[in-house]
Design an enzyme around this catalytic site. Sequence first.
Site, PDB file in Angstrom:
ATOM      1  N   GLN A 112       0.827  -1.204   0.000  1.00 29.01           N
ATOM      2  CA  GLN A 112       0.000   0.000   0.000  1.00 29.01           C
ATOM      3  C   GLN A 112       0.865   1.259   0.000  1.00 29.01           C
ATOM      4  O   GLN A 112       0.546   2.250  -0.659  1.00 29.01           O
ATOM      5  CB  GLN A 112      -0.930  -0.003   1.222  1.00 29.01           C
ATOM      6  CG  GLN A 112      -1.665   1.296   1.499  1.00 29.01           C
ATOM      7  CD  GLN A 112      -2.634   1.682   0.393  1.00 29.01           C
ATOM      8  OE1 GLN A 112      -3.060   0.842  -0.389  1.00 29.01           O
ATOM      9  NE2 GLN A 112      -2.968   2.967   0.314  1.00 29.01           N
ATOM     10  N   GLU A 113       1.982   1.203   0.720  1.00 29.33           N
ATOM     11  CA  GLU A 113       2.861   2.368   0.818  1.00 29.33           C
ATOM     12  C   GLU A 113       3.636   2.623  -0.472  1.00 29.33           C
ATOM     13  O   GLU A 113       3.722   3.761  -0.943  1.00 29.33           O
ATOM     14  CB  GLU A 113       3.850   2.171   1.972  1.00 29.33           C
ATOM     15  CG  GLU A 113       3.231   2.200   3.365  1.00 29.33           C
ATOM     16  CD  GLU A 113       2.894   3.608   3.814  1.00 29.33           C
ATOM     17  OE1 GLU A 113       3.107   4.558   3.039  1.00 29.33           O
ATOM     18  OE2 GLU A 113       2.401   3.762   4.940  1.00 29.33           O
ATOM     19  N   SER A 114       4.216   1.582  -1.046  1.00 25.71           N
ATOM     20  CA  SER A 114       5.190   1.797  -2.129  1.00 25.71           C
ATOM     21  C   SER A 114       5.053   0.873  -3.328  1.00 25.71           C
ATOM     22  O   SER A 114       5.852   0.965  -4.259  1.00 25.71           O
ATOM     23  CB  SER A 114       6.601   1.609  -1.557  1.00 25.71           C
ATOM     24  OG  SER A 114       6.784   0.249  -1.157  1.00 25.71           O
TER      25      SER A 114
END
Length: 514
Positions: free
Chosen positions: A313-315
């Site tokens: 989700q972050e990267s």
Amino acid sequence: MKKLKINYLFIGILTLLLAAALWPSIPWFGKTENHIAAIQARGVLRVSTIDSPLTYSVINGKKYGLDYELAQQFANYLGVKLKVTVRQNISQLFDDLDNGNADLLAAGLVYDSARVKNYQPGPMYYSVSQQLVYRVGQYRPRSLATVNENQLTIAPGHVVVNDLQRLKETKFPDLSWKVDDKKGSTTLLEEVISGKLDYTIADSVAIGLFQRVHPELAVALDVTDEQPVTWFSRLDDNNTLSAALLDFFNSINEDGSLARIEEKYLGHGDDFDYVDTRSFLRAVDNVLPELEPLFKKYAKEIDWRLLAAISYQESHWDPLATSPTGVRGLMMLTKNTAQSLGLTDRTDAEQSISGGARYLEDMMAKVPETVPEDERIWFALAAYNMGYAHMLDARSLTVKTKGNPDSWTDVKQRLPLLSQKPYYSKLTYGYARGHEAYAYVENIRKYQISLVGYLQEKEKQEAEAMKLAQDYPAVSPEELNKAPFPLLSFLSQSSGYLTHSPSLLFTPQKKEEK
């Protein structure tokens, strides 16, 4: 498909109606010759169900499922043990009631006027619609008018047959279908995915779960409106079991435990994105293997697959990812956070994962102890995304708007309000992008569902391939592994955090497939 609804109001109305009908049987503990007395004398509550992600599943020797957890709580409520019997299809479930082999059916069965003529329904606690599904890339029917028995197969005992018959008589005279007495709904969904079958019909929750692992499964159309889900028992003249169920559901509704269980199993968002899910599963195959050892190494208090889902989700698992605000790396850490954790290179995969895991642990440690254990992770993730102070504001706003600050269901509904001036102007820490925090947590839950189910299916496929290779030495496991694997029931719980749960709130994909 309409959003799945949790019918607390319906439960309340049903309570009043059933209480009047069942009043002679209450209090039911005082009865000597009744269904409850027989269960207590036996010391066992017998429940029949179907193996599925939502209702009941056994993973690594542990039992999961919305209906399983509720049935276990009901058995505890009665002071007896729980015995679960798994059947292949719905017809076999009702055979158990008819033959006296089960006290209750807890299997995601919908309320139907034909069923209630012969069986006693319990309180209704969520709802689903029945949907016609097909495989992406194949012909999508726009109506039931041209669907025939060579295309559509239904599992035995499926209540949708009654709906199809009514539609045939009133709107679609050429509509026809086939019932396969040997296959359940799960098997038929697998056959649609593999291309062996054109269409089948299943409930919206089951379809939503299948799509998390098999995005090629698509919804063609809704066959029914929303239908309430309930348990069934035998018709009972003294109504003691019905009265006990009514009391039980009232109690768990009032103390909030019903809402927590439904949030665990049904609260994972309402949008299915075909492209995003397919891209994620490709990354699982192509990128995750290199990072998996690091996620396993540093995920101490949580499931490593949850940590992997957070990182995606972050990267999108890009160690060089950089945002316009300057956060970087697999876990997208700020420079200040990285320095506080002793990290020297945010783009180093190991440093980023170890730092992100420690930062999440810090957030979890701050979550108030009054928050239930299985919901603490969601509060921590919201704090991870928007800051712990704003998470406190969200809890405060929940109290002010007459919600429960320890319920993730209640708090997440208030998160988007943190960006609206009438609300944030009255909060301690002011404006926050709460809508982003809401989406952040929901996306992570969806990715984890896909990851858990996908990896478990691959593991089973590999085990089956090895067994077949042993039985047929001329075929290598590598060749067998090239075949598409079938969907199995999948749930996972790690460090007390359940990742599945069938209720997700899903809608069919918006993009129409030809």
